[in-house]
Design an enzyme around this catalytic site. Structure first.
Site, PDB file in Angstrom:
ATOM      1  N   LYS A 299       3.627 -11.454  20.611  1.00 10.66           N
ATOM      2  CA  LYS A 299       3.822 -12.056  21.939  1.00 10.66           C
ATOM      3  C   LYS A 299       4.691 -13.308  21.818  1.00 10.66           C
ATOM      4  O   LYS A 299       5.643 -13.490  22.584  1.00 10.66           O
ATOM      5  CB  LYS A 299       2.438 -12.402  22.507  1.00 10.66           C
ATOM      6  CG  LYS A 299       2.441 -13.054  23.841  1.00 10.66           C
ATOM      7  CD  LYS A 299       1.010 -13.053  24.392  1.00 10.66           C
ATOM      8  CE  LYS A 299       0.832 -14.145  25.422  1.00 10.66           C
ATOM      9  NZ  LYS A 299       0.131 -15.328  24.893  1.00 10.66           N
TER      10      LYS A 299
ATOM     11  N   LYS B 141     -12.536  -6.613   9.796  1.00  8.03           N
ATOM     12  CA  LYS B 141     -11.769  -7.805  10.151  1.00  8.03           C
ATOM     13  C   LYS B 141     -10.268  -7.528  10.256  1.00  8.03           C
ATOM     14  O   LYS B 141      -9.605  -8.026  11.157  1.00  8.03           O
ATOM     15  CB  LYS B 141     -12.024  -8.924   9.132  1.00  8.03           C
ATOM     16  CG  LYS B 141     -13.372  -9.609   9.371  1.00  8.03           C
ATOM     17  CD  LYS B 141     -13.785 -10.505   8.233  1.00  8.03           C
ATOM     18  CE  LYS B 141     -13.025 -11.805   8.230  1.00  8.03           C
ATOM     19  NZ  LYS B 141     -13.528 -12.718   7.169  1.00  8.03           N
TER      20      LYS B 141
ATOM     21  N   TYR C   3      -2.968  -6.005  25.301  1.00  4.00           N
ATOM     22  CA  TYR C   3      -1.801  -6.894  25.172  1.00  4.00           C
ATOM     23  C   TYR C   3      -0.581  -6.286  25.847  1.00  4.00           C
ATOM     24  O   TYR C   3       0.274  -6.997  26.360  1.00  4.00           O
ATOM     25  CB  TYR C   3      -1.503  -7.197  23.692  1.00  4.00           C
ATOM     26  CG  TYR C   3      -2.139  -8.486  23.238  1.00  4.00           C
ATOM     27  CD1 TYR C   3      -3.524  -8.585  23.089  1.00  4.00           C
ATOM     28  CD2 TYR C   3      -1.373  -9.621  22.982  1.00  4.00           C
ATOM     29  CE1 TYR C   3      -4.119  -9.775  22.696  1.00  4.00           C
ATOM     30  CE2 TYR C   3      -1.965 -10.814  22.591  1.00  4.00           C
ATOM     31  CZ  TYR C   3      -3.336 -10.877  22.445  1.00  4.00           C
ATOM     32  OH  TYR C   3      -3.925 -12.059  22.068  1.00  4.00           O
TER      33      TYR C   3
ATOM     34  N   TYR D 136     -14.642   1.620   9.851  1.00  5.62           N
ATOM     35  CA  TYR D 136     -13.212   1.960   9.948  1.00  5.62           C
ATOM     36  C   TYR D 136     -12.896   2.507  11.338  1.00  5.62           C
ATOM     37  O   TYR D 136     -11.990   2.033  12.020  1.00  5.62           O
ATOM     38  CB  TYR D 136     -12.886   3.000   8.882  1.00  5.62           C
ATOM     39  CG  TYR D 136     -11.429   3.389   8.791  1.00  5.62           C
ATOM     40  CD1 TYR D 136     -10.463   2.463   8.424  1.00  5.62           C
ATOM     41  CD2 TYR D 136     -11.023   4.702   9.047  1.00  5.62           C
ATOM     42  CE1 TYR D 136      -9.125   2.821   8.319  1.00  5.62           C
ATOM     43  CE2 TYR D 136      -9.691   5.073   8.924  1.00  5.62           C
ATOM     44  CZ  TYR D 136      -8.749   4.135   8.568  1.00  5.62           C
ATOM     45  OH  TYR D 136      -7.434   4.500   8.454  1.00  5.62           O
TER      46      TYR D 136
ATOM     47  N   GLY E  55      -0.750 -11.636  18.768  1.00  5.55           N
ATOM     48  CA  GLY E  55      -0.376 -12.992  19.181  1.00  5.55           C
ATOM     49  C   GLY E  55       1.009 -13.349  18.668  1.00  5.55           C
ATOM     50  O   GLY E  55       1.834 -13.931  19.386  1.00  5.55           O
TER      51      GLY E  55
ATOM     52  N   GLY F 273       0.823  -1.210   0.000  1.00  3.38           N
ATOM     53  CA  GLY F 273       0.000   0.000   0.000  1.00  3.38           C
ATOM     54  C   GLY F 273       0.854   1.256   0.000  1.00  3.38           C
ATOM     55  O   GLY F 273       2.093   1.195  -0.030  1.00  3.38           O
ATOM     56  N   PHE F 274       0.173   2.380   0.071  1.00  2.00           N
ATOM     57  CA  PHE F 274       0.853   3.679   0.034  1.00  2.00           C
ATOM     58  C   PHE F 274       1.843   3.819   1.208  1.00  2.00           C
ATOM     59  O   PHE F 274       3.062   3.926   1.006  1.00  2.00           O
ATOM     60  CB  PHE F 274      -0.234   4.771   0.052  1.00  2.00           C
ATOM     61  CG  PHE F 274       0.231   6.152   0.383  1.00  2.00           C
ATOM     62  CD1 PHE F 274       1.344   6.696  -0.245  1.00  2.00           C
ATOM     63  CD2 PHE F 274      -0.466   6.922   1.316  1.00  2.00           C
ATOM     64  CE1 PHE F 274       1.772   7.995   0.061  1.00  2.00           C
ATOM     65  CE2 PHE F 274      -0.060   8.212   1.616  1.00  2.00           C
ATOM     66  CZ  PHE F 274       1.062   8.741   1.000  1.00  2.00           C
TER      67      PHE F 274
ATOM     68  N   VAL G 153      -4.019 -10.982   6.735  1.00  2.00           N
ATOM     69  CA  VAL G 153      -3.694 -11.096   8.170  1.00  2.00           C
ATOM     70  C   VAL G 153      -4.931 -11.332   9.040  1.00  2.00           C
ATOM     71  O   VAL G 153      -4.794 -11.572  10.240  1.00  2.00           O
ATOM     72  CB  VAL G 153      -2.916  -9.865   8.698  1.00  2.00           C
ATOM     73  CG1 VAL G 153      -1.571  -9.756   8.009  1.00  2.00           C
ATOM     74  CG2 VAL G 153      -3.717  -8.589   8.567  1.00  2.00           C
TER      75      VAL G 153
ATOM     76  N   THR H 110      -6.330  -3.768  -1.759  1.00  2.32           N
ATOM     77  CA  THR H 110      -6.199  -2.366  -2.169  1.00  2.32           C
ATOM     78  C   THR H 110      -4.746  -2.013  -2.502  1.00  2.32           C
ATOM     79  O   THR H 110      -4.493  -0.969  -3.093  1.00  2.32           O
ATOM     80  CB  THR H 110      -6.715  -1.391  -1.077  1.00  2.32           C
ATOM     81  OG1 THR H 110      -6.014  -1.663   0.141  1.00  2.32           O
ATOM     82  CG2 THR H 110      -8.208  -1.548  -0.856  1.00  2.32           C
TER      83      THR H 110
END
Ligand code: UDP
Length: 322
Positions: free
Chosen positions: A106, A92, A160, A146, A103, A11-12, A58, A36
């Site tokens: 970690k 998502k 986390y 968003y 995760g 991406g940009f 991801v 995108t």
């Protein structure tokens, strides 16, 4: 050699981050699902020994073999047009994607930086926006997918950090521009420059009195680099405080492109923030950072980039999401 995973690498912003980390001598793993993003943005890196590309979403389990020192999570649709077209993926990647990467951080004892956004402030009632402002977001409006994904992203990242002790950083990115923006991503700068280059009228949404503050991409990357290497875990605004109305911005683009385009007015999109300007006191104090590139200078470089694109790209770009 330190190893860094950059999501949204094609991406940009992701591609500029890849360039910076390569320049700093890191081994860079660029990850992208190419919804995108565009491989053209990073094709110059494929020949390098310290770069590899992983085609992966991801939002699904992320596997990276070997040592990992840093993760920068920059995968997400980031323009209103994009996240209106792909709202579920937007939610998502900000939620499930961030969870997967935390995760991974970690497990690998890696430091993780997430790309948050000025959109967490919604249509702000505090101006300029400081990091202490909690925002004015409509969760069920078109931007909600968003804004709320990014707000959740900040919350899970902080959890986390406090619960698992993961070394995390949160950057709140304000409007940024530069080469490799997608001509058809719907953002105001590529929209105006694309229109000027095609000889069309510039479309101002609303009456053009809404404001934005535009940061050149190299300045943003410098701020992110400093934040990553800092030991600061609260959110930090990175952006350029130089604020301008969209009408003034249209005039600047007309002057820059030397065209005589007219402006035409269209409906203001729902929940379009009326004003936006970062308060960057925190970045100044903690990172010793402030933007260096003026809008005049940055716009010129960006215009030269768009001008170098082929006619085909210029016209194709108009229709991709229409
Ligand atoms: N905008 C506009 N004309 C366009 C595209 C955008 O007037 O062709 C306006 C938009 O309504 C918003 C501002 O420009 O007020 C910045 O929009 P952009 O999509 O770049 O980013 P935002 O800051 O709204 O996420």
């Amino acid at each position: 050699m330190k190893r860094v995973l950059i999501t949204g690498a094609a991406g940009f912003l992701g591609s500029h981050l890849c360039d910076r980390f390569i320049k700093e001598g890191y081994y860079v793993i660029g990850m992208d699902n190419l919804i995108t993003g565009d491989l053209k943005n990073i094709e110059h890196l494929f020949k390098l020994e310290n770069f590899e590309f992983a085609h992966h979403d991801v939002s699904k389990f992320v596997f990276v073999p070997g040592q990992l020192d840093y993760i920068l999570h920059f995968a997400s649709p980031a323009s209103p047009i994009d996240y209106l077209k792909i709202p579920i993926q937007t939610l998502k990647v900000g939620s499930l994607g961030t969870h997967n990467l935390l995760g991974l951080a970690k497990a690998k004892k890696a430091c993780m930086l997430i790309a948050s956004t000025s959109e967490v402030y919604g249509d702000p009632q505090v101006h300029p926006q400081t990091e202490n402002y909690w925002g004015n977001v409509n969760p069920v409006g078109p931007r909600g997918v968003y804004d709320e994904a990014k707000r959740f992203q900040e919350a899970i990242t902080m959890a986390y950090h406090t619960f698992h002790g993961v070394d995390t950083k949160i950057v709140r990115i304000f409007n940024t521009y530069g080469p490799r923006m997608r001509l058809n991503d719907g953002r105001v700068l590529p929209a105006f420059i694309g229109q000027a280059l095609r000889g069309e009228d510039l479309t101002i949404f609303g009456d053009g009195s809404q404001t934005r503050s535009f940061c050149y991409v190299d300045d943003l990357v410098e701020g992110i680099y400093r934040l990553l290497l800092s030991d600061y875990h609260q959110p930090v605004n990175i952006g350029n405080p130089s604020e301008i109305t969209i009408s003034q911005f249209a005039e600047e683009i007309i002057k820059l492109t030397g065209t005589n385009q007219k402006v035409i007015y269209k409906d203001l999109p729902v929940d379009d923030p009326k004003q936006r300007q970062p308060d960057i006191s925190r970045a100044r104090e903690i990172l010793g950072w402030e933007p260096k590139v003026s809008r005049e200078e940055g716009l010129k470089i960006t215009y030269d980039y768009f001008r170098s694109l082929s006619k085909e790209e210029l016209y194709k770009s108009k229709h991709r999401f229409e």
